[in-house]
Design an enzyme around this catalytic site. Structure first.
Site, PDB file in Angstrom:
ATOM      1  N   SER A 158       0.809  -1.217   0.000  1.00 44.62           N
ATOM      2  CA  SER A 158       0.000   0.000   0.000  1.00 44.62           C
ATOM      3  C   SER A 158       0.844   1.270   0.000  1.00 44.62           C
ATOM      4  CB  SER A 158      -0.948   0.001   1.207  1.00 44.62           C
ATOM      5  OG  SER A 158      -0.223  -0.189   2.409  1.00 44.62           O
ATOM      6  N   ASP A 349      -1.734   5.944  12.434  1.00 46.64           N
ATOM      7  CA  ASP A 349      -0.987   5.243  11.393  1.00 46.64           C
ATOM      8  C   ASP A 349       0.268   6.058  11.078  1.00 46.64           C
ATOM      9  OD1 ASP A 349       0.056   4.151   9.091  1.00 46.64           O
ATOM     10  OD2 ASP A 349      -1.840   4.055   8.007  1.00 46.64           O
ATOM     11  N   HIS A 352       1.866   4.964   6.649  1.00 45.41           N
ATOM     12  CA  HIS A 352       1.412   5.508   5.372  1.00 45.41           C
ATOM     13  C   HIS A 352       1.553   7.033   5.350  1.00 45.41           C
ATOM     14  CE1 HIS A 352      -0.609   1.524   5.592  1.00 45.41           C
ATOM     15  NE2 HIS A 352      -0.277   1.510   4.313  1.00 45.41           N
TER      16      HIS A 352
END
Length: 377
Positions: A158, A349, A352
């Site tokens: 990702s 997070d 990312h």
């Protein structure tokens, strides 16, 4: 089962003579950038020559498209002696960001931090400035011309998808409406530009070698199993692609989290990136960077029989503790609830990246290298 002390040194590739392979390995936090190349045939493109060549589209055999040569000026060429990975982040709210979040419809919810409620946008206005030289400003038309009649594929997880989306956003503003299309064929996404007979693609393959986490959406398993000597399954899908950009790292870590906490997030809460709004200053290597793995990787690359470049963008990315999605992203495909956002220790997070943001710089570096190769060809 994955050997925690090993790296995928048995992986083999099957390069063809007429394509360039770019291996990209961003670290989850600092985004370790491995860029390897096999020279692509650019015989029909000669910089600084004003010639017009008619090229046929493989998707529309009866149509012809005009090829315009690229004029690469001296100030767009990265000096051979310059290490573009040593430098500093400088504030630039005049020329950055390179695009706006709300003008690029190709971003997934995981990276649209503004839309997801992030109150500040300062992370969008930092520009990477190497010591002693400059990066060429990204030019979408020149990038597309270098991709004419070619396929560019980003392969990884990702984080790599974020770089794919960044590249699409960087070029989409100069593409006419109706002249592009997006095709989703899991585990791939394909952004097709008809006028240039080109495509920018993303392919989910977190280990690069075959694994039980290869499913595009259902890849969360308790124990991951990999076949260290098996790349054939994936190779079939990237065979024939002109430019390959590989990324992997966090999937090879022996713990399910990155060791980047405590003092590194001084402005954060409970030792994570929540509420961070400024980059780290001064020389710095994050504790999430495994220099031993980098050294092993470099040794392996040096033994390969193809021309591979190692572009290590780990350090420049790790300065950007402010650029992560924090609580303004997704978890398992769903945006965090208000209650979850109130517990950043559990839900922030710090892997990312928001877009526009740090991944745009990775693509600027990629663009600069391709432009340099184009001029030198």
């Amino acid at each position: 089962m994955l050997n925690l002390d090993s790296t995928p040194t048995n992986m083999t590739t099957h390069p063809t003579q007429d394509r360039r392979i770019l291996f990209l390995f961003p670290l989850a936090l600092g985004s370790f950038f491995l860029l390897g190349t096999v020279r692509v045939l650019l015989d029909n493109l000669k910089n600084n020559q004003f010639q017009f060549l008619w090229q046929s589209s493989f998707s529309r055999d009866n149509n012809k498209f005009l090829r315009v040569p690229i004029n690469v000026t001296l100030d767009e060429v990265i000096e051979e002696s310059c290490n573009v990975f040593e430098g500093q982040w400088v504030w630039d709210n005049v020329t950055y960001p390179l695009y706006k979040e709300d003008t690029c419809p190709y971003l997934v919810k995981q990276v649209t931090c503004q839309r997801n409620g992030r109150p500040d946008s300062l992370y969008q206005n930092w520009r990477w400035q190497p010591h002693g030289c400059n990066l060429p400003r990204f030019n979408a038309l020149k990038m597309l011309e270098m991709l004419r009649d070619k396929r560019l594929m980003f392969i990884g997880d990702s984080i790599q998808r974020g770089m794919f989306e960044s590249m699409v956003c960087l070029v989409q503003s100069v593409i006419a409406d109706g002249d592009h299309s997006t095709i989703r064929v899991p585990p791939r996404k394909i952004f097709r530009i008809e006028e240039f007979n080109a495509s920018i693609e993303y392919y989910w393959a977190p280990f690069m070698v075959e694994s039980i986490s290869d499913h595009a959406t259902n890849h969360t398993v308790l124990k991951r199993l990999v076949k260290l000597d098996s790349v054939e399954k994936h190779r079939k899908l990237w065979e024939g692609v002109d430019i390959l950009v590989f990324e992997s790292y966090v999937w090879w870590m022996h713990k399910p989290f990155i060791n980047a906490t405590n003092w590194e997030w001084r402005g954060g809460i409970d030792g994570n990136c929540f509420n961070e709004t400024q980059p780290i200053r001064g020389p710095y290597w994050g504790t999430g960077s495994n220099l031993e793995i980098m050294s092993i990787l470099k040794d392996v690359i040096n033994k390969l029989q193809i021309n591979v470049r190692l572009l290590n963008i780990t350090q420049l990315s790790e300065y950007r503790k402010d650029g992560h999605t924090s609580v303004f992203g997704e978890r398992r495909g769903k945006l965090l609830t208000r209650q979850q956002r109130s517990v950043p220790k559990a839900y922030a997070d710090c892997i990312h990246w928001c877009l526009p943001g740090v991944p745009d710089t990775w693509n600027e570096l990629l663009y600069g290298i391709l432009l340099q190769d184009y001029r030198n060809h």
